[in-house]
Design a protein around this motif. Structure first.
Motif, PDB file in Angstrom:
ATOM      1  N   ILE A  11     -17.245 116.677  13.342  1.00  0.00           N
ATOM      2  CA  ILE A  11     -17.271 115.572  14.309  1.00  0.00           C
ATOM      3  C   ILE A  11     -18.324 115.842  15.375  1.00  0.00           C
ATOM      4  CG2 ILE A  11     -15.953 114.462  16.162  1.00  0.00           C
ATOM      5  CD1 ILE A  11     -13.459 114.799  14.321  1.00  0.00           C
ATOM      6  N   TRP A  14     -21.782 115.335  13.765  1.00  0.00           N
ATOM      7  CA  TRP A  14     -22.043 113.939  13.395  1.00  0.00           C
ATOM      8  C   TRP A  14     -22.333 113.069  14.617  1.00  0.00           C
ATOM      9  CZ3 TRP A  14     -23.122 111.403   9.066  1.00  0.00           C
ATOM     10  CH2 TRP A  14     -23.049 110.017   9.075  1.00  0.00           C
ATOM     11  N   TYR A  15     -21.510 113.210  15.665  1.00  0.00           N
ATOM     12  CA  TYR A  15     -21.642 112.349  16.841  1.00  0.00           C
ATOM     13  C   TYR A  15     -22.463 112.963  17.965  1.00  0.00           C
ATOM     14  CZ  TYR A  15     -18.119 109.336  14.762  1.00  0.00           C
ATOM     15  OH  TYR A  15     -17.441 108.501  13.930  1.00  0.00           O
ATOM     16  N   GLY A  16     -22.843 114.219  17.822  1.00  0.00           N
ATOM     17  CA  GLY A  16     -23.633 114.865  18.858  1.00  0.00           C
ATOM     18  C   GLY A  16     -22.851 115.146  20.128  1.00  0.00           C
ATOM     19  N   TYR A  17     -21.555 115.411  20.000  1.00  0.00           N
ATOM     20  CA  TYR A  17     -20.718 115.709  21.158  1.00  0.00           C
ATOM     21  C   TYR A  17     -21.079 117.063  21.750  1.00  0.00           C
ATOM     22  CZ  TYR A  17     -17.436 111.935  19.904  1.00  0.00           C
ATOM     23  OH  TYR A  17     -16.850 110.741  19.632  1.00  0.00           O
ATOM     24  N   LYS A  44      -6.223 115.255  20.985  1.00  0.00           N
ATOM     25  CA  LYS A  44      -7.277 114.241  21.038  1.00  0.00           C
ATOM     26  C   LYS A  44      -6.851 113.165  22.032  1.00  0.00           C
ATOM     27  CE  LYS A  44      -9.667 110.813  18.222  1.00  0.00           C
ATOM     28  NZ  LYS A  44      -9.763 110.211  16.895  1.00  0.00           N
ATOM     29  N   SER A  49     -14.482 104.228  26.099  1.00  0.00           N
ATOM     30  CA  SER A  49     -15.526 104.779  25.238  1.00  0.00           C
ATOM     31  C   SER A  49     -15.553 106.306  25.285  1.00  0.00           C
ATOM     32  CB  SER A  49     -16.896 104.228  25.633  1.00  0.00           C
ATOM     33  OG  SER A  49     -17.204 104.625  26.949  1.00  0.00           O
ATOM     34  N   ASN A  66     -17.657 113.490  24.576  1.00  0.00           N
ATOM     35  CA  ASN A  66     -18.885 112.713  24.533  1.00  0.00           C
ATOM     36  C   ASN A  66     -19.345 112.323  25.933  1.00  0.00           C
ATOM     37  OD1 ASN A  66     -16.883 110.841  25.069  1.00  0.00           O
ATOM     38  ND2 ASN A  66     -17.713 109.276  23.726  1.00  0.00           N
TER      39      ASN A  66
END
Length: 98
Positions: A11, A14-17, A44, A49, A66
């Motif tokens: 994760i 993929w999302y660049g967190y 979680k 957003s 994020n």
């Protein structure tokens, strides 16, 4: 490596967190965690957003977000609750380079 760690790292990639690490200095003294528990606990939270994951593995915490401001706020709050060492950006987890 535990499946939950693999999923969270996927994760993050993929999302660049952002992924930061903290250490609970007194986890075993305060009996915060079970010393025999080697499966990480994953939490979680989604708010609008903003997405956050918190993973506790023995006495280490991975904070995945994020939103850098909220990440810093979470680290500050944790530090008021427990004796914590800020490890900064995570580069290794379980001796595996991220």
């Amino acid at each position: 490596m535990a499946k939950s760690i693999q999923v969270l790292l996927a994760i993050v990639a993929w999302y660049g967190y952002e992924i930061w690490q903290m250490d609970i200095k007194t986890a075993f003294l305060n009996d915060c965690v079970d010393k025999n528990e080697y499966d990480p606990c994953v939490y979680k939270k989604i708010s609008g957003s903003s997405v956050a994951y918190l993973m506790l593995y023995v006495d280490d915490i991975l904070l995945i977000r994020n939103d850098v401001k909220m990440l810093e706020d979470t680290k500050a709050w944790l530090s008021t609750q427990y004796s914590m060492k800020n490890m900064g950006e995570a580069f290794y987890i379980l001796d595996i380079k991220i």
